[in-house]
Structure formats: C-alpha cells, structure tokens
Design a protein around this motif. Structure first.
Motif, PDB file in Angstrom:
ATOM      1  N   LYS A 167       0.859  -1.192   0.000  1.00 37.52           N
ATOM      2  CA  LYS A 167       0.000   0.000   0.000  1.00 37.52           C
ATOM      3  C   LYS A 167       0.886   1.231   0.000  1.00 37.52           C
ATOM      4  O   LYS A 167       1.896   1.290   0.710  1.00 37.52           O
ATOM      5  N   ILE A 168       0.463   2.218  -0.778  1.00 38.04           N
ATOM      6  CA  ILE A 168       1.238   3.446  -0.896  1.00 38.04           C
ATOM      7  C   ILE A 168       0.270   4.605  -1.113  1.00 38.04           C
ATOM      8  O   ILE A 168      -0.794   4.430  -1.700  1.00 38.04           O
ATOM      9  N   GLN A 169       0.612   5.768  -0.597  1.00 34.88           N
ATOM     10  CA  GLN A 169      -0.181   6.963  -0.866  1.00 34.88           C
ATOM     11  C   GLN A 169       0.661   7.880  -1.733  1.00 34.88           C
ATOM     12  O   GLN A 169       1.837   8.132  -1.434  1.00 34.88           O
ATOM     13  N   ILE A 170       0.069   8.359  -2.801  1.00 39.19           N
ATOM     14  CA  ILE A 170       0.751   9.240  -3.750  1.00 39.19           C
ATOM     15  C   ILE A 170       0.053  10.591  -3.715  1.00 39.19           C
ATOM     16  O   ILE A 170      -1.177  10.660  -3.759  1.00 39.19           O
ATOM     17  N   GLU A 171       0.842  11.662  -3.631  1.00 42.85           N
ATOM     18  CA  GLU A 171       0.274  13.012  -3.552  1.00 42.85           C
ATOM     19  C   GLU A 171       1.047  13.971  -4.452  1.00 42.85           C
ATOM     20  O   GLU A 171       2.274  13.929  -4.499  1.00 42.85           O
ATOM     21  N   VAL A 172       0.306  14.811  -5.161  1.00 41.01           N
ATOM     22  CA  VAL A 172       0.919  15.857  -5.972  1.00 41.01           C
ATOM     23  C   VAL A 172       1.310  16.982  -5.020  1.00 41.01           C
ATOM     24  O   VAL A 172       0.448  17.594  -4.390  1.00 41.01           O
ATOM     25  N   LYS A 173       2.602  17.234  -4.897  1.00 40.24           N
ATOM     26  CA  LYS A 173       3.095  18.256  -3.975  1.00 40.24           C
ATOM     27  C   LYS A 173       3.197  19.625  -4.632  1.00 40.24           C
ATOM     28  O   LYS A 173       2.943  20.636  -3.992  1.00 40.24           O
ATOM     29  N   GLN A 174       3.621  19.634  -5.894  1.00 42.84           N
ATOM     30  CA  GLN A 174       3.862  20.919  -6.550  1.00 42.84           C
ATOM     31  C   GLN A 174       3.607  20.794  -8.041  1.00 42.84           C
ATOM     32  O   GLN A 174       3.989  19.805  -8.659  1.00 42.84           O
ATOM     33  N   LEU A 175       2.944  21.793  -8.604  1.00 42.78           N
ATOM     34  CA  LEU A 175       2.737  21.878 -10.046  1.00 42.78           C
ATOM     35  C   LEU A 175       3.317  23.200 -10.517  1.00 42.78           C
ATOM     36  O   LEU A 175       3.051  24.247  -9.919  1.00 42.78           O
TER      37      LEU A 175
END
Length: 155
Positions: free
Chosen positions: A64-72
């Motif tokens: 299990k892993i959580q992926i998050e967009v930190k910066q665009l």
C-alpha cells in the motif's frame, strides 16, 4: 537512494506537460495492471494536494502506498511525493523546451527508508542500482516514444 533518467521528446512543452499531468489516464493504466486506485478526494481542478491510495501486489505481497501531488509548475514540471509504511520518496519531473517542437524531460526519484525493513529494502535496491536505473531509463524512453506517437496523431 536516488535514481534519474532523461529523455528528449519531439513534442512542444505544453503537450508534454499535459501528458504528464493526465492523472485519470495514469489511474486507468494502473487499474489495467491489477492495482487498486482510490482517489483520496475528488477535486475538480488539477492542483497540489491531489492524492491517491494505491494497493498492488509486488513479489507476492500486497503493498500500500499513498501518492500526492506536492507541486505543479506549468509547463515546467511537477513534484510527486509517495508514502508507504516502510519507505517514502519524491519524484521530480522537470521539463525544458529545447525548441518549439522539442522538450527535454528529466525525472529524478529519491527514496528514504522509514523503518528497519525499509532500510533493508533500500540497501538491496542499492546493490541492484545499475539494473534498476537501466530499467527506469528504458521505461522513460518507452513513455517518451509513446508521447511522441500521440503527438503525431494529433498534429
């Protein structure tokens, strides 16, 4: 542990940025490969904070892993963070316009162990660094060729 890859793509920077931020497309690809992908929130716009909980089978074990967009940073790139119980990391994608129709995509991945088992995993990855880096570069190259093909179909 850090790994990187770089590829030149025969497409304008705006098109490449649009492709690397096609998160619904990435979700569909992951689902086709047997992963479970659940969006943490359902925001209406592309913005930092987008996150997904992903679970998949790797080496016979459910991960299990959580992926998050930190910066665009349109159209120059993005930063994506991943968190798992044993390892965390960041993936930085930088785009540079070489000309109107050519873009250089650079990907840098950094992984940091959080637990003893994470340290063991990262240590074994360091031993196989050459193979993993070669595999990453091959995947990035295939992705770049696919992106070029999509651009040719549109243009």
């Amino acid at each position: 542990m850090k790994m990187s890859a770089q590829e030149d793509i025969e497409a304008p920077i705006a098109f490449v940025y649009e492709q690397i931020t096609d998160f619904p497309g990435f979700e569909r690809k992951a689902l086709r490969r047997g992963a479970e992908v659940v969006s943490v929130e359902s925001p209406t716009a592309l913005a930092p904070g987008l996150a997904w909980d992903v679970s998949f089978k790797l080496r016979g074990k459910q991960r299990k892993i959580q992926i998050e967009v930190k910066q665009l940073d349109p159209p120059n790139g993005l930063v994506i963070a991943s968190r798992a119980p044993t390892i965390g990391g960041d993936m930085v994608v930088d785009l540079v316009a070489l000309s109107r129709s050519r873009t250089r995509m650079s990907i840098a991945i950094a992984m940091e162990p959080k637990t003893l088992s994470g340290r063991l995993m990262v240590q074994s990855m360091k031993l196989a660094r050459k193979t993993l880096t070669r595999r990453l570069r091959k995947r990035v190259s295939e992705y770049a060729l696919d992106m070029e093909e999509r651009h040719k179909r549109i243009a």
